[in-house]
Design a protein around this motif. Sequence first.
Motif, PDB file in Angstrom:
ATOM      1  N   VAL A 123       0.853  -1.188   0.000  1.00 14.91           N
ATOM      2  CA  VAL A 123       0.000   0.000   0.000  1.00 14.91           C
ATOM      3  C   VAL A 123       0.882   1.228   0.000  1.00 14.91           C
ATOM      4  CG1 VAL A 123      -2.020  -1.031   1.108  1.00 14.91           C
ATOM      5  CG2 VAL A 123      -0.182  -0.144   2.531  1.00 14.91           C
ATOM      6  N   ASP A 124       0.497   2.251  -0.788  1.00 12.40           N
ATOM      7  CA  ASP A 124       1.216   3.511  -0.677  1.00 12.40           C
ATOM      8  C   ASP A 124       0.363   4.501   0.103  1.00 12.40           C
ATOM      9  OD1 ASP A 124      -0.292   5.317  -2.337  1.00 12.40           O
ATOM     10  OD2 ASP A 124       0.800   4.734  -4.128  1.00 12.40           O
ATOM     11  N   ALA A 125       1.025   5.465   0.721  1.00  6.21           N
ATOM     12  CA  ALA A 125       0.362   6.365   1.654  1.00  6.21           C
ATOM     13  C   ALA A 125      -0.432   7.464   0.966  1.00  6.21           C
ATOM     14  CB  ALA A 125       1.380   6.967   2.616  1.00  6.21           C
ATOM     15  N   ASN A 126      -0.625   7.370  -0.358  1.00  5.84           N
ATOM     16  CA  ASN A 126      -1.578   8.256  -1.022  1.00  5.84           C
ATOM     17  C   ASN A 126      -3.010   7.930  -0.628  1.00  5.84           C
ATOM     18  OD1 ASN A 126       0.041  10.012  -2.761  1.00  5.84           O
ATOM     19  ND2 ASN A 126       0.602   8.141  -3.839  1.00  5.84           N
ATOM     20  N   SER A 153       5.722  10.345   1.078  1.00  7.06           N
ATOM     21  CA  SER A 153       6.235  11.682   1.388  1.00  7.06           C
ATOM     22  C   SER A 153       6.283  11.856   2.899  1.00  7.06           C
ATOM     23  CB  SER A 153       5.346  12.766   0.771  1.00  7.06           C
ATOM     24  OG  SER A 153       4.086  12.810   1.437  1.00  7.06           O
ATOM     25  N   VAL A 154       6.928  12.930   3.339  1.00  6.90           N
ATOM     26  CA  VAL A 154       7.014  13.193   4.776  1.00  6.90           C
ATOM     27  C   VAL A 154       5.623  13.361   5.372  1.00  6.90           C
ATOM     28  CG1 VAL A 154       7.752  14.899   6.492  1.00  6.90           C
ATOM     29  CG2 VAL A 154       9.350  14.137   4.716  1.00  6.90           C
ATOM     30  N   PRO A 167      10.863   3.801   4.317  1.00  4.16           N
ATOM     31  CA  PRO A 167      11.023   5.254   4.330  1.00  4.16           C
ATOM     32  C   PRO A 167      12.412   5.691   3.888  1.00  4.16           C
ATOM     33  CG  PRO A 167      11.372   4.382   6.533  1.00  4.16           C
ATOM     34  CD  PRO A 167      10.996   3.201   5.653  1.00  4.16           C
ATOM     35  N   ASN A 168      12.508   6.969   3.459  1.00  2.79           N
ATOM     36  CA  ASN A 168      13.831   7.592   3.374  1.00  2.79           C
ATOM     37  C   ASN A 168      14.116   8.232   4.735  1.00  2.79           C
ATOM     38  OD1 ASN A 168      12.481  10.105   3.454  1.00  2.79           O
ATOM     39  ND2 ASN A 168      12.514  10.319   1.224  1.00  2.79           N
ATOM     40  N   GLU A 169      15.219   8.951   4.845  1.00  3.87           N
ATOM     41  CA  GLU A 169      15.611   9.484   6.158  1.00  3.87           C
ATOM     42  C   GLU A 169      14.561  10.436   6.736  1.00  3.87           C
ATOM     43  OE1 GLU A 169      19.732  10.954   6.300  1.00  3.87           O
ATOM     44  OE2 GLU A 169      20.065   9.833   4.447  1.00  3.87           O
ATOM     45  N   ASP A 170      14.079  11.373   5.920  1.00  2.57           N
ATOM     46  CA  ASP A 170      13.109  12.349   6.411  1.00  2.57           C
ATOM     47  C   ASP A 170      11.788  11.682   6.774  1.00  2.57           C
ATOM     48  OD1 ASP A 170      14.953  14.393   6.100  1.00  2.57           O
ATOM     49  OD2 ASP A 170      14.225  14.960   4.108  1.00  2.57           O
ATOM     50  N   GLU A 171      11.361  10.727   5.970  1.00  2.00           N
ATOM     51  CA  GLU A 171      10.122   9.997   6.280  1.00  2.00           C
ATOM     52  C   GLU A 171      10.275   9.172   7.555  1.00  2.00           C
ATOM     53  OE1 GLU A 171       8.933   9.641   1.535  1.00  2.00           O
ATOM     54  OE2 GLU A 171       9.865   7.959   2.586  1.00  2.00           O
ATOM     55  N   LEU A 172      11.456   8.582   7.749  1.00  2.00           N
ATOM     56  CA  LEU A 172      11.717   7.841   8.981  1.00  2.00           C
ATOM     57  C   LEU A 172      11.523   8.732  10.208  1.00  2.00           C
ATOM     58  CD1 LEU A 172      12.947   5.416  10.630  1.00  2.00           C
ATOM     59  CD2 LEU A 172      15.156   6.555  10.284  1.00  2.00           C
ATOM     60  N   ILE A 173      12.094   9.925  10.177  1.00  2.00           N
ATOM     61  CA  ILE A 173      11.980  10.853  11.305  1.00  2.00           C
ATOM     62  C   ILE A 173      10.520  11.218  11.544  1.00  2.00           C
ATOM     63  CG2 ILE A 173      12.594  13.150  12.141  1.00  2.00           C
ATOM     64  CD1 ILE A 173      14.906  11.085  12.090  1.00  2.00           C
ATOM     65  N   ALA A 174       9.783  11.503  10.476  1.00  2.00           N
ATOM     66  CA  ALA A 174       8.365  11.864  10.616  1.00  2.00           C
ATOM     67  C   ALA A 174       7.556  10.703  11.192  1.00  2.00           C
ATOM     68  CB  ALA A 174       7.804  12.287   9.257  1.00  2.00           C
ATOM     69  N   MET A 175       7.827   9.488  10.727  1.00  2.00           N
ATOM     70  CA  MET A 175       7.100   8.316  11.219  1.00  2.00           C
ATOM     71  C   MET A 175       7.411   8.056  12.690  1.00  2.00           C
ATOM     72  SD  MET A 175       7.669   5.931   7.836  1.00  2.00           S
ATOM     73  CE  MET A 175       6.920   4.425   8.447  1.00  2.00           C
ATOM     74  N   ALA A 176       8.688   8.172  13.058  1.00  2.00           N
ATOM     75  CA  ALA A 176       9.072   7.934  14.446  1.00  2.00           C
ATOM     76  C   ALA A 176       8.439   8.964  15.378  1.00  2.00           C
ATOM     77  CB  ALA A 176      10.596   7.958  14.575  1.00  2.00           C
ATOM     78  N   ASN A 177       8.406  10.221  14.947  1.00  2.37           N
ATOM     79  CA  ASN A 177       7.763  11.252  15.758  1.00  2.37           C
ATOM     80  C   ASN A 177       6.265  10.999  15.894  1.00  2.37           C
ATOM     81  OD1 ASN A 177       9.968  12.863  16.512  1.00  2.37           O
ATOM     82  ND2 ASN A 177       9.957  13.944  14.554  1.00  2.37           N
ATOM     83  N   ALA A 178       5.627  10.596  14.791  1.00  6.86           N
ATOM     84  CA  ALA A 178       4.185  10.334  14.836  1.00  6.86           C
ATOM     85  C   ALA A 178       3.870   9.151  15.747  1.00  6.86           C
ATOM     86  CB  ALA A 178       3.657  10.071  13.428  1.00  6.86           C
ATOM     87  N   LEU A 179       4.683   8.110  15.671  1.00  9.40           N
ATOM     88  CA  LEU A 179       4.451   6.929  16.497  1.00  9.40           C
ATOM     89  C   LEU A 179       4.821   7.171  17.962  1.00  9.40           C
ATOM     90  CD1 LEU A 179       5.790   4.220  14.026  1.00  9.40           C
ATOM     91  CD2 LEU A 179       3.419   4.527  14.742  1.00  9.40           C
TER      92      LEU A 179
END
Length: 428
Positions: free
Chosen positions: A183-186, A212-213, A231-243
């Motif tokens: 699944v893509d996050a669109n 995307s972020v 994820p790429n690096e920026d997406e990883l950071i966004a996902m970790a913050n959200a979780l």
Amino acid sequence: MENSRVRSRIGVLSRHFTLLHEANFDLYTVLLRGVQLKHGDAEIEEAEAVVIGGMVLDVHATPSFPANPRTTTPGKVYYVLGGVARNVAECMSKLGKRPYMISAVGEDMAGNLLMEHWTSAGLSIKGIRKSKGIETAVVCNVFDVKGEVAAGVASMEAIEKFLTPDWIQQNKGSICSAPVLMVDANLNLSALEASCQLAVESRRLVWFEPVSVAKSRKITGVVQYVTFASPNEDELIAMANALSDENVFHPLEKDSRDNYSIVSLLHMLKPAIWVLLEKGIKIVVLTLGSDGVFLCTKGGPSFMRMPLVKTKQHGSLYQTVIQSCPSNLYSVASEANRSSHLFAVHFPSLPASVVRVTGAGDCLVGGTIASICAGLDIMQGVAVGIAAAKAAVEAETNVPFLFSLAAIADDARTVYSAAKVVFHQSML
């Protein structure tokens, strides 16, 4: 003779439907009729993976020399078939796997171009919702002279509005019978949840592509279902913050990014990676651009050193790659498979003559999933994915017109043999 053919087809299908990491999973047996499967009262398409998300017409504008603001610049403008999910599915098909695409397009120029290509490739359109009331998703990207995206505008409402839980439910048979769902996050959150729930109820692997972020934060609604995230690096950071429900992780400073070694880069990113793994994601495929990929999981390499789908290892992709990338690269005899341990492997990228980079990440995912479906393990799959990404950045289109399996296998061997364990310690 007919019974013999039916038995033969059953044998082909049975390879798809058991995950090796769940030893108590009963075989899900299905009966092929022609190129379709019977599921309840509905006919469903045979597929080796279901891919749900965007089918997009990309408009690529490439200037002939550095552009000036507030005026036009001579260059080239191309229509390119795109969309994260569409690119992943097309990449899989060109590596010899059969994806089932679930998406939405309109009866407009963009939609017609996308559908014409899909049908000409012999791929199923049964899961693609098409209507006059839909405006096909379009993304316009302006590139710099190095092939990087300088600016872009995305019109993606069609995917968010028309890929509904009801449409997902209408394709339940295909989702429940294919071994892997991507699944893509669109997708909107309700459609993401509906898709992942169906897959997990049938004990299928789920791959989450963040896109995307901003969209990557949707992981909070489906993290409990996800096997893989890329994820790429920026997406990883966004996902970790959200979780984490707090803003404790921060992107790396771009100006000093090139000064980090691979080991120091992993050291800085591992707390965010660990959040994803602690929340239930089994494997994180962290893309690093020209620095390659970190492949991360809890415990040790045993989960990554076995085929994740119980399948009769078969086909040209498997036969070609297995000779180049033997499965005994890492010994697992004395590994510490402890839940508190982070196991991380670094895979380098490959040198390439870059034309544009927009399809690289999608082909990395497509190549990896195609490999899993062929019976290769995730480490072999990531090596194939990086090889496919190299071919993508050297092409004008998001997905190369053709892949040479021999070239893919040679490049995969280079990546695979250079992969190194960069961390295998407790995170406590």
